[in-house]
Design a protein around this motif. Structure first.
Motif, PDB file in Angstrom:
ATOM      1  N   THR A  99       0.837  -1.189   0.000  1.00  0.00           N
ATOM      2  CA  THR A  99       0.000   0.000   0.000  1.00  0.00           C
ATOM      3  C   THR A  99       0.874   1.242   0.000  1.00  0.00           C
ATOM      4  OG1 THR A  99      -1.896   1.044   1.089  1.00  0.00           O
ATOM      5  CG2 THR A  99      -0.177   0.132   2.520  1.00  0.00           C
ATOM      6  N   SER A 100       0.259   2.404  -0.079  1.00  0.00           N
ATOM      7  CA  SER A 100       1.036   3.646  -0.073  1.00  0.00           C
ATOM      8  C   SER A 100       1.555   3.923   1.331  1.00  0.00           C
ATOM      9  CB  SER A 100       0.166   4.816  -0.562  1.00  0.00           C
ATOM     10  OG  SER A 100      -0.953   4.992   0.290  1.00  0.00           O
ATOM     11  N   VAL A 101       2.843   4.197   1.417  1.00  0.00           N
ATOM     12  CA  VAL A 101       3.494   4.506   2.698  1.00  0.00           C
ATOM     13  C   VAL A 101       4.380   5.724   2.480  1.00  0.00           C
ATOM     14  CG1 VAL A 101       5.038   3.706   4.514  1.00  0.00           C
ATOM     15  CG2 VAL A 101       3.485   2.080   3.412  1.00  0.00           C
ATOM     16  N   GLY A 102       4.104   6.804   3.204  1.00  0.00           N
ATOM     17  CA  GLY A 102       4.887   8.015   3.032  1.00  0.00           C
ATOM     18  C   GLY A 102       4.801   8.515   1.603  1.00  0.00           C
ATOM     19  N   ASP A 103       5.955   8.760   1.001  1.00  0.00           N
ATOM     20  CA  ASP A 103       5.993   9.224  -0.384  1.00  0.00           C
ATOM     21  C   ASP A 103       5.991   8.085  -1.396  1.00  0.00           C
ATOM     22  OD1 ASP A 103       6.095  11.887   0.435  1.00  0.00           O
ATOM     23  OD2 ASP A 103       8.296  11.866   0.588  1.00  0.00           O
ATOM     24  N   ASP A 104       6.034   6.842  -0.895  1.00  0.00           N
ATOM     25  CA  ASP A 104       6.042   5.697  -1.796  1.00  0.00           C
ATOM     26  C   ASP A 104       4.628   5.299  -2.178  1.00  0.00           C
ATOM     27  OD1 ASP A 104       8.770   5.589  -1.626  1.00  0.00           O
ATOM     28  OD2 ASP A 104       8.793   4.073  -0.037  1.00  0.00           O
ATOM     29  N   TYR A 105       4.401   5.196  -3.472  1.00  0.00           N
ATOM     30  CA  TYR A 105       3.074   4.777  -3.939  1.00  0.00           C
ATOM     31  C   TYR A 105       2.780   3.351  -3.480  1.00  0.00           C
ATOM     32  CZ  TYR A 105      -0.591   3.265  -7.152  1.00  0.00           C
ATOM     33  OH  TYR A 105      -1.740   2.751  -7.680  1.00  0.00           O
ATOM     34  N   MET A 106       3.827   2.518  -3.384  1.00  0.00           N
ATOM     35  CA  MET A 106       3.646   1.128  -3.006  1.00  0.00           C
ATOM     36  C   MET A 106       4.826   0.672  -2.147  1.00  0.00           C
ATOM     37  SD  MET A 106       1.111  -0.956  -3.705  1.00  0.00           S
ATOM     38  CE  MET A 106       0.530  -0.549  -5.345  1.00  0.00           C
ATOM     39  N   ASN A 107       4.506   0.189  -0.944  1.00  0.00           N
ATOM     40  CA  ASN A 107       5.559  -0.346  -0.080  1.00  0.00           C
ATOM     41  C   ASN A 107       4.955  -1.439   0.795  1.00  0.00           C
ATOM     42  OD1 ASN A 107       8.276  -0.421   0.787  1.00  0.00           O
ATOM     43  ND2 ASN A 107       7.761   0.734   2.614  1.00  0.00           N
ATOM     44  N   THR A 108       5.827  -2.211   1.429  1.00  0.00           N
ATOM     45  CA  THR A 108       5.356  -3.335   2.238  1.00  0.00           C
ATOM     46  C   THR A 108       4.927  -2.865   3.625  1.00  0.00           C
ATOM     47  OG1 THR A 108       6.894  -4.805   1.090  1.00  0.00           O
ATOM     48  CG2 THR A 108       5.954  -5.602   3.147  1.00  0.00           C
ATOM     49  N   LEU A 109       3.683  -3.142   3.976  1.00  0.00           N
ATOM     50  CA  LEU A 109       3.145  -2.854   5.307  1.00  0.00           C
ATOM     51  C   LEU A 109       2.822  -4.194   5.953  1.00  0.00           C
ATOM     52  CD1 LEU A 109       2.071  -0.824   7.440  1.00  0.00           C
ATOM     53  CD2 LEU A 109      -0.162  -0.991   6.294  1.00  0.00           C
ATOM     54  N   ILE A 110       3.357  -4.408   7.143  1.00  0.00           N
ATOM     55  CA  ILE A 110       3.196  -5.698   7.825  1.00  0.00           C
ATOM     56  C   ILE A 110       2.437  -5.480   9.130  1.00  0.00           C
ATOM     57  CG2 ILE A 110       4.389  -7.720   8.755  1.00  0.00           C
ATOM     58  CD1 ILE A 110       6.874  -6.652   7.094  1.00  0.00           C
ATOM     59  N   GLY A 111       1.325  -6.160   9.258  1.00  0.00           N
ATOM     60  CA  GLY A 111       0.541  -6.078  10.485  1.00  0.00           C
ATOM     61  C   GLY A 111       0.777  -7.298  11.353  1.00  0.00           C
ATOM     62  N   ILE A 112       1.008  -7.069  12.636  1.00  0.00           N
ATOM     63  CA  ILE A 112       1.250  -8.172  13.566  1.00  0.00           C
ATOM     64  C   ILE A 112       0.864  -7.730  14.964  1.00  0.00           C
ATOM     65  CG2 ILE A 112       3.647  -7.532  14.070  1.00  0.00           C
ATOM     66  CD1 ILE A 112       4.325 -10.570  14.038  1.00  0.00           C
ATOM     67  N   ASP A 113       0.518  -8.669  15.789  1.00  0.00           N
ATOM     68  CA  ASP A 113       0.271  -8.366  17.200  1.00  0.00           C
ATOM     69  C   ASP A 113       1.576  -7.897  17.826  1.00  0.00           C
ATOM     70  OD1 ASP A 113       0.209  -9.041  20.172  1.00  0.00           O
ATOM     71  OD2 ASP A 113      -1.863  -9.504  19.607  1.00  0.00           O
ATOM     72  N   PRO A 114       1.557  -6.845  18.640  1.00  0.00           N
ATOM     73  CA  PRO A 114       2.813  -6.355  19.259  1.00  0.00           C
ATOM     74  C   PRO A 114       3.572  -7.449  19.994  1.00  0.00           C
ATOM     75  CG  PRO A 114       1.027  -4.813  19.671  1.00  0.00           C
ATOM     76  CD  PRO A 114       0.400  -6.022  19.022  1.00  0.00           C
ATOM     77  N   ASN A 115       2.839  -8.415  20.581  1.00  0.00           N
ATOM     78  CA  ASN A 115       3.503  -9.489  21.320  1.00  0.00           C
ATOM     79  C   ASN A 115       4.168 -10.513  20.397  1.00  0.00           C
ATOM     80  OD1 ASN A 115       2.689  -8.526  23.901  1.00  0.00           O
ATOM     81  ND2 ASN A 115       0.645  -9.377  23.549  1.00  0.00           N
ATOM     82  N   GLY A 116       3.854 -10.447  19.107  1.00  0.00           N
ATOM     83  CA  GLY A 116       4.409 -11.421  18.177  1.00  0.00           C
ATOM     84  C   GLY A 116       5.609 -10.925  17.395  1.00  0.00           C
ATOM     85  N   THR A 117       6.066  -9.702  17.694  1.00  0.00           N
ATOM     86  CA  THR A 117       7.178  -9.144  16.917  1.00  0.00           C
ATOM     87  C   THR A 117       8.475  -9.938  17.105  1.00  0.00           C
ATOM     88  OG1 THR A 117       7.553  -7.554  18.717  1.00  0.00           O
ATOM     89  CG2 THR A 117       6.258  -6.799  16.828  1.00  0.00           C
ATOM     90  N   ALA A 118       8.608 -10.613  18.254  1.00  0.00           N
ATOM     91  CA  ALA A 118       9.825 -11.412  18.475  1.00  0.00           C
ATOM     92  C   ALA A 118       9.916 -12.537  17.453  1.00  0.00           C
ATOM     93  CB  ALA A 118       9.838 -11.979  19.886  1.00  0.00           C
ATOM     94  N   LEU A 119       8.759 -13.067  17.017  1.00  0.00           N
ATOM     95  CA  LEU A 119       8.759 -14.142  16.047  1.00  0.00           C
ATOM     96  C   LEU A 119       9.076 -13.634  14.650  1.00  0.00           C
ATOM     97  CD1 LEU A 119       7.296 -15.497  18.468  1.00  0.00           C
ATOM     98  CD2 LEU A 119       5.964 -16.779  16.786  1.00  0.00           C
ATOM     99  N   ALA A 120       8.988 -12.314  14.451  1.00  0.00           N
ATOM    100  CA  ALA A 120       9.301 -11.722  13.152  1.00  0.00           C
ATOM    101  C   ALA A 120      10.780 -11.395  13.015  1.00  0.00           C
ATOM    102  CB  ALA A 120       8.467 -10.459  12.949  1.00  0.00           C
ATOM    103  N   ASP A 121      11.562 -11.733  14.050  1.00  0.00           N
ATOM    104  CA  ASP A 121      13.010 -11.536  14.008  1.00  0.00           C
ATOM    105  C   ASP A 121      13.389 -10.070  13.805  1.00  0.00           C
ATOM    106  OD1 ASP A 121      15.634 -12.355  14.188  1.00  0.00           O
ATOM    107  OD2 ASP A 121      15.846 -12.700  12.050  1.00  0.00           O
ATOM    108  N   ILE A 122      12.718  -9.187  14.529  1.00  0.00           N
ATOM    109  CA  ILE A 122      13.094  -7.778  14.504  1.00  0.00           C
ATOM    110  C   ILE A 122      13.462  -7.344  15.908  1.00  0.00           C
ATOM    111  CG2 ILE A 122      11.640  -7.257  12.510  1.00  0.00           C
ATOM    112  CD1 ILE A 122       9.617  -5.981  14.394  1.00  0.00           C
ATOM    113  N   SER A 123      14.375  -6.402  16.013  1.00  0.00           N
ATOM    114  CA  SER A 123      14.753  -5.848  17.319  1.00  0.00           C
ATOM    115  C   SER A 123      14.796  -4.341  17.194  1.00  0.00           C
ATOM    116  CB  SER A 123      16.117  -6.381  17.763  1.00  0.00           C
ATOM    117  OG  SER A 123      17.110  -6.060  16.817  1.00  0.00           O
ATOM    118  N   MET A 124      14.437  -3.662  18.263  1.00  0.00           N
ATOM    119  CA  MET A 124      14.326  -2.219  18.212  1.00  0.00           C
ATOM    120  C   MET A 124      15.711  -1.567  18.251  1.00  0.00           C
ATOM    121  SD  MET A 124      11.220  -2.005  17.770  1.00  0.00           S
ATOM    122  CE  MET A 124      11.269  -0.215  17.613  1.00  0.00           C
ATOM    123  N   LYS A 125      15.943  -0.704  17.296  1.00  0.00           N
ATOM    124  CA  LYS A 125      17.171   0.081  17.256  1.00  0.00           C
ATOM    125  C   LYS A 125      16.977   1.387  18.016  1.00  0.00           C
ATOM    126  CE  LYS A 125      20.491   2.028  13.954  1.00  0.00           C
ATOM    127  NZ  LYS A 125      20.787   2.240  12.512  1.00  0.00           N
TER     128      LYS A 125
END
Length: 369
Positions: A99-125
């Motif tokens: 979907t449109s994100v910021g100035d990008d006509y098309m970009n990846t938007l990922i919806g997840i439960d906040p408690n499930g972010t650990a399973l998405a292999d992301i860590s907060m910088k």
């Protein structure tokens, strides 16, 4: 002049022959390095994909469709069904849309439960995780850097304003350029609260992920499919083996072609220097020293070829790879293999001409015109 300098300079006394030999061998080295980088890149990309997240495996739709993952979206009630399968510890749905994100006509938007972010292999910088069902988002570090976003800014997502509450980092290059928010908000944006793309699954400690995945398949395999690293590796093994076999086949071809080329070059060198070799023998050079000289000159040519071929292969793959959707990965093993082949070619290509030189009788060599 020292013996080493003599060996280093001699091959280039006949520049045309040396250049042709170097070009011939360098082409083989270029192909070896390029194929090696592409193969390693594919393996690395594949492993990043199947190990995405701290999840042990994922569940997705059975049929091919138009979702971001190329499969049909599935109903959100599948999350509860999967969570209740024996051996499953956690199951978190994700909803991936373009979907449109910021100035990008098309970009990846990922919806997840906040408690499930650990399973998405992301860590907060920077910052924090978004809250559930809130107009908050976290941005991948690549997306944030490329678009000059920082924590506290606002960003438009599908014409709605979201607050940037964090910047995350990940080992998955695809996710590093994406945006995460609450899965409930993605459902609102898409006006489709009952659909999800995938389910991240974590098994209980001590459970075999493949066994649990097979258990899910046996119960629900007609409607959904599980994707595990074991399954994917089995499916990809033949392709990766073919790529690696191709690399070795081309390496063998490079040895044969390069060996013949260097044999021809060094034989011509011995033929043209027959009188010189006779003089060297007459002044006391041993057969071993003559042999070392010829093989050494052959090695000089092939090592120069390896340096040139490796540089061209690396630069060409690095520049052209992204243009065709490939991210090459160069490891020390690739260059060690390239130089090992060059050395083998140098030794093989130098031995026969060297033996011919050693067998030249000094008296006949001195009479040669």
């Amino acid at each position: 002049m020292s013996f080493l300098k003599f060996i280093l300079k001699n091959p280039f006394r006949r520049k045309n022959s040396a250049i042709l030999a170097i070009v011939g061998i360098a082409i083989g080295i270029i192909v070896i390095v390029a194929l090696g980088g592409i193969t390693e890149g594919l393996i690395n990309t594949f492993e990043d994909t199947i190990h995405a997240g701290g999840a042990d495996f994922t569940v997705s739709g059975k049929e091919t469709g138009d979702s971001a993952y190329g499969t049909n979206t599935i109903s959100s009630n599948w999350t509860e069904k999967i969570a209740n399968v024996s051996g499953v510890d956690e199951a978190f749905p994700i909803y991936v849309v373009l979907t449109s994100v910021g100035d990008d006509y098309m970009n990846t938007l990922i919806g997840i439960d906040p408690n499930g972010t650990a399973l998405a292999d992301i860590s907060m910088k920077e910052g924090r995780i978004f809250e559930d069902n809130s107009s908050e988002a976290i941005l991948g570090e690549i997306y944030a850097e490329d678009n000059n976003y920082s924590v506290g800014d606002t960003i438009d997502i599908d014409r709605q304003e979201f607050k940037v509450v964090g910047i995350y980092q990940t080992g998955d290059q695809n996710m590093a350029g994406g945006v995460f928010t609450s899965i409930s908000k993605v459902g609102d944006l898409m006006d489709d609260e009952d659909s999800i793309s995938n389910i991240y699954v974590k098994v209980n400690k001590g459970e075999d992920p493949q066994t649990v995945a097979d258990r899910i398949d046996s119960q629900y395999g007609d409607n959904i499919t599980t994707v595990t690293s074991v399954m994917e590796m089995t499916q990809m093994a033949d392709m990766l083996n073919m790529l690696q076999a191709s690399t070795w086949a081309i390496s063998l071809l490079a040895i044969v072609v390069g060996g013949l080329g260097i044999i021809n070059t060094m034989l011509m060198s011995v033929f043209e220097r027959t009188r010189e070799i006779g003089v060297l023998k007459a002044v006391g050079w041993s057969n071993g020293k003559i042999l070392t000289m010829i093989v050494g000159e052959s090695l000089v040519i092939t090592i120069v070829s390896a340096i040139i071929g490796s540089l061209i292969g690396f630069v060409a793959c690095t520049l052209l790879g992204p243009l065709i959707g490939m991210e090459p990965l160069f490891t020390p093993k690739i260059f060690i293999q390239a130089f090992a082949i060059a050395i083998v070619v140098g030794i093989i290509g130098g031995i026969y001409p060297a033996l011919k030189a050693v067998r030249l009788p000094p008296t006949e060599a001195l009479r040669y015109e």
